[in-house]
Write an enzyme that holds these catalytic residues in place. Structure first.
Site: not given
Ligand code: AMP
Ligand code: ZN
Length: 705
Positions: A125, A127, A129, A235, A323, A428, A431, A446, A452
């Site tokens: 699945e 990951k 961010d 998740y 990753k 600057c 000016c 500046c 300016c």
């Molecule tokens: P890291 O802190 O970079 O080592 O990765 C772990 C973190 O990935 C977890 O604490 C989650 O916040 C995040 N994460 C995002 N998507 C998932 C997922 N599908 N399953 C598990 N962890 C996830």
């Molecule tokens: Zn200026």
């Protein structure tokens, strides 16, 4: 993957390097998790972590007690109350190559005593961010929400989590105790909107959607969180009174049935090839998902096997994060330009030969400030191993999320002989005024002030922005046009437009984009904003360090425009009572106070402000929602340790009830709330006959007990 340089290290060198890495990684963790403001890219962070792990593998006896490889996130911030997780929230091991994926599977089979070709289903699945959040439901009701923190102890963000639409406040058919875990994140679209709003209101800009999500969730005032479009994917889970299912994918299905959003790209695979194929499918869709992901997570599907596999110190054996490669590209830096902002800051910008980075064409990158270009950080320590950046250089560009791209590295072997050290201008470029750098400031500014043009235009743009005067039909583009034509050179001019160019409706009409009707509408829209609340006016002036919150505090403190003028004028005497009075406002520091004083006392700026005020009706500051509070209008000081809340929380709550919270005790103080350890403030309050309450009594007074 091992670095040959490392394998030749002497013990002494290894120890020094491990120390250095521990320092860098601690700082990176704090910036990322506590300040929501990373200074290095995720790829660089991963590189440092890997280097640390390699060194520890080569020199196990040198591994530090506080090794970065054993840490998850960062300690929770003191601003929040703390939650000890019933089941720790861990990190994930990483895989960077197909080989690492094979390894992951083989390692687990070996651990379980299975044959090399034994069946072992694994889910894959995206990951996400964002930042992880643990939601504790008791008998189906959401009781508590906590961030990961350092994995063992997180921050209590229950009120904030309750404002997120994807998080159900109640569940039916759930186990009595159910901890649902998942990721809080922000979509690309919502992130762009939020930053636009922040820009318009002079608020802090977020570097990427993840920081925006973290910064929005971790607000002391949940009402701010409510205005931020956060989303949540479930998740995982923590403590459970009854199992959810027998498999990972079954448990996710159950979470979905309970009303959580789960990721549609979750797929059950039987072999390494299938995992890698799914990884590639997700990677191909990455740019169109509408939210950031930084890899694919693989999890052994059978929960009984997960149980047997268990955990290493900070990561489960049964899962790994594959990753994506960093979003990096090399290109030529063609020129370094300097842009001048509202407060006169000179910001260097790299003009690049256009290059595609992670699917987006990039032709500009921020260079931050002169130290950054020279290859030093704010403390004079080398960055990029001390390599400077020059026009003509071959540079590596990276993007982290949706941010303005940055320069990660310079390839010195490709530097043309003609490339010269960049001389950061001391004048600057707009000016010609001197551009000076104050002690302790990374930025050169500046000194031209109103003369300016760059500062003047930026100030005007700020003045008409959404949280400031917010004049319909008068945006950044129109302001620039009017400034160029000399119709508006300072804010006051906006309110003289009708009078000066009234007949000029005709003139306006002849210009691009203006008809008779729209010109008339503009004048009306301007008139509509002649009446303005004091706080908004202060914010609109665009005084350095004085953002929206500070403007509110200053307005509440002085109450009226006249009192404000009187106060900040007298405060110029730094030994007098007016200066002390201004500094006693909790939330206004000396730097901010000084900036206000400069803005109001510099003769030409003051004259410009007075011209503006002459055009306006300024509404005195009013406390809101205060009618029936027992502390309305009272001046309150908090001191000592508070037990049920942080100082910041106490302040926000008191202010909501209409109290004025001050940082120091004076004859004007009505109530001192003193916790254990209260010192000189309590003594002074007693001497002045000020009412002193303990925390309990305070809570009773405000009806919280
Ligand atoms: P890291 O802190 O970079 O080592 O990765 C772990 C973190 O990935 C977890 O604490 C989650 O916040 C995040 N994460 C995002 N998507 C998932 C997922 N599908 N399953 C598990 N962890 C996830
Ligand atoms: Zn200026």
């Amino acid at each position: 993957m091992s670095d040959p340089e490392i394998s030749r290290f002497t013990e002494e060198e290894a120890r020094t390097e491990l120390d250095r890495l521990a320092g860098l990684l601690t700082r990176a963790n704090e910036n990322y998790h506590l300040k929501d403001a990373p200074e290095i890219s995720d790829a660089e962070y991963d590189r440092l972590k890997r280097r640390n792990a390699e060194l520890e593998a080569l020199f196990p006896h040198l591994k530090r007690g506080d090794s970065p490889s054993e840490q998850v996130g960062a300690k929770p911030s003191d601003a929040f109350s703390k939650v000890t997780h019933a089941v720790p929230m861990l990190s994930l091991g990483n895989a960077f190559s197909d080989e690492d994926v094979w390894d992951f599977l083989q390692r687990n089979r070996r651990y379980l005593g299975l044959a090399n070709d034994a069946q072992m289903a694994v889910s894959a699945e995206p990951k996400i961010d964002g930042l992880s959040l643990s939601l504790r439901y008791i008998n189906g009701a959401l009781e508590q929400a906590a961030t990961r923190g350092d994995g063992a102890v997180g921050e209590n963000v229950t009120a904030n989590a309750r404002t997120i639409k994807d998080i159900p406040p109640a569940l039916s058919g759930a186990p009595d105790v159910l901890e649902v875990r998942g990721e809080v994140y922000m979509s690309h679209e919502d992130f762009a909107d939020l930053n636009e709003r922040q820009q318009a209101t002079g608020g802090k800009l977020f570097a990427n959607p993840r920081n925006a999500a973290a910064g929005s969730l971790r607000q002391l005032d949940a009402e701010i969180t409510r205005t931020r479009p956060l989303r949540f994917f479930a998740y995982a889970w923590g403590e459970l009174s009854a199992p959810l299912a027998e498999t990972q994918t079954g448990a996710i299905k159950r979470l979905k049935d309970l009303g959580f959003r789960t990721n549609p790209l979750t797929h059950l695979c039987e072999t390494a090839d299938e995992l890698i194929a799914h990884y590639q499918r997700i990677e191909a869709q990455r740019a169109t998902l509408g939210y950031d992901i930084d890899g694919v997570v693989y999890k052994v599907d059978d929960l009984a096997l997960q149980e047997r596999l268990g955990f290493r110190s900070t990561t489960p054996r049964w899962a790994v994060a594959h990753k994506f490669p960093a979003e990096l590209a090399w290109t030529r830096l063609e020129a370094i330009d300097i842009q001048v902002g509202r407060t006169g800051a000179l910001s260097p910008v790299a003009r690049l030969a256009p290059v595609t980075v992670g699917g987006v064409v990039v032709s500009n990158a921020t260079l931050h400030n002169e130290d950054y270009i020279a290859g030093r950080d704010s403390k004079g320590q080398p960055i990029r191993d001390g390599k400077d950046i020059r026009a003509g250089d071959w540079v590596q560009v990276y993007r982290a999320g949706d941010v303005i791209p940055k320069i990660a590295d310079v390839d010195l072997s490709q530097r043309p002989d003609s490339a010269e050290t960049f001389e950061f201008p001391h004048r600057c470029p707009e000016c010609g005024s001197a551009a000076v750098r104050d002690e302790g400031d990374a930025v050169r500014r500046c000194t031209g002030g109103l003369i300016c043009p760059a500062q003047a235009v930026e100030k005007l743009k700020h003045f008409v922005s959404r949280s400031a005067f917010d004049i319909e039909g008068l945006g950044a583009r129109q302001v620039e046009q009017f400034y160029r034509d000399g119709w508006i050179t300072e804010p006051a001019d906006i309110f003289r437009l009708r009078e000066k160019y009234g007949s000029g409706v005709r003139q306006l009409r002849n210009r691009e984009g203006w008809g008779e009707k729209s010109a008339g509408n503009l004048f009306d829209a301007i008139d509509e904003k002649r009446t303005i609340p004091l706080a908004r006016l202060i914010f609109s002036l665009g005084i350095r360090y004085v953002g929206e919150a500070a403007s509110g505090l200053v307005a509440l403190h002085y109450g009226t425009w006249e009192a404000l003028l009187e106060g900040v004028t007298s405060a110029a005497d730094l030994s007098g009572p007016a200066w002390e009075d201004l500094n006693s406002v909790d939330g206004i520091g000396a730097v901010m106070a000084q900036s206000l004083i400069t803005a109001f006392n510099q003769p030409s700026e003051r004259a410009s402000i007075e011209r503006l005020a002459g055009q306006l009706v300024i509404l005195p500051a009013e406390r809101v929602g205060t009618a029936d509070s027992p502390v309305t209008g009272k001046t309150v000081v908090f001191t000592g340790t508070l037990e049920t809340m942080t100082r910041a929380e106490a302040k926000v709550r008191a202010e909501k009830l209409g109290a004025k919270v001050s940082g120091s005790v004076s004859a004007k103080t009505d109530i001192l709330v003193a916790g254990p350890g209260a010192g000189s403030k309590a003594t002074k309050a007693n001497a002045l006959g000020v009412t002193v309450l303990d925390e309990e009594a305070w809570l009773r007074l405000i009806g919280d007990r």
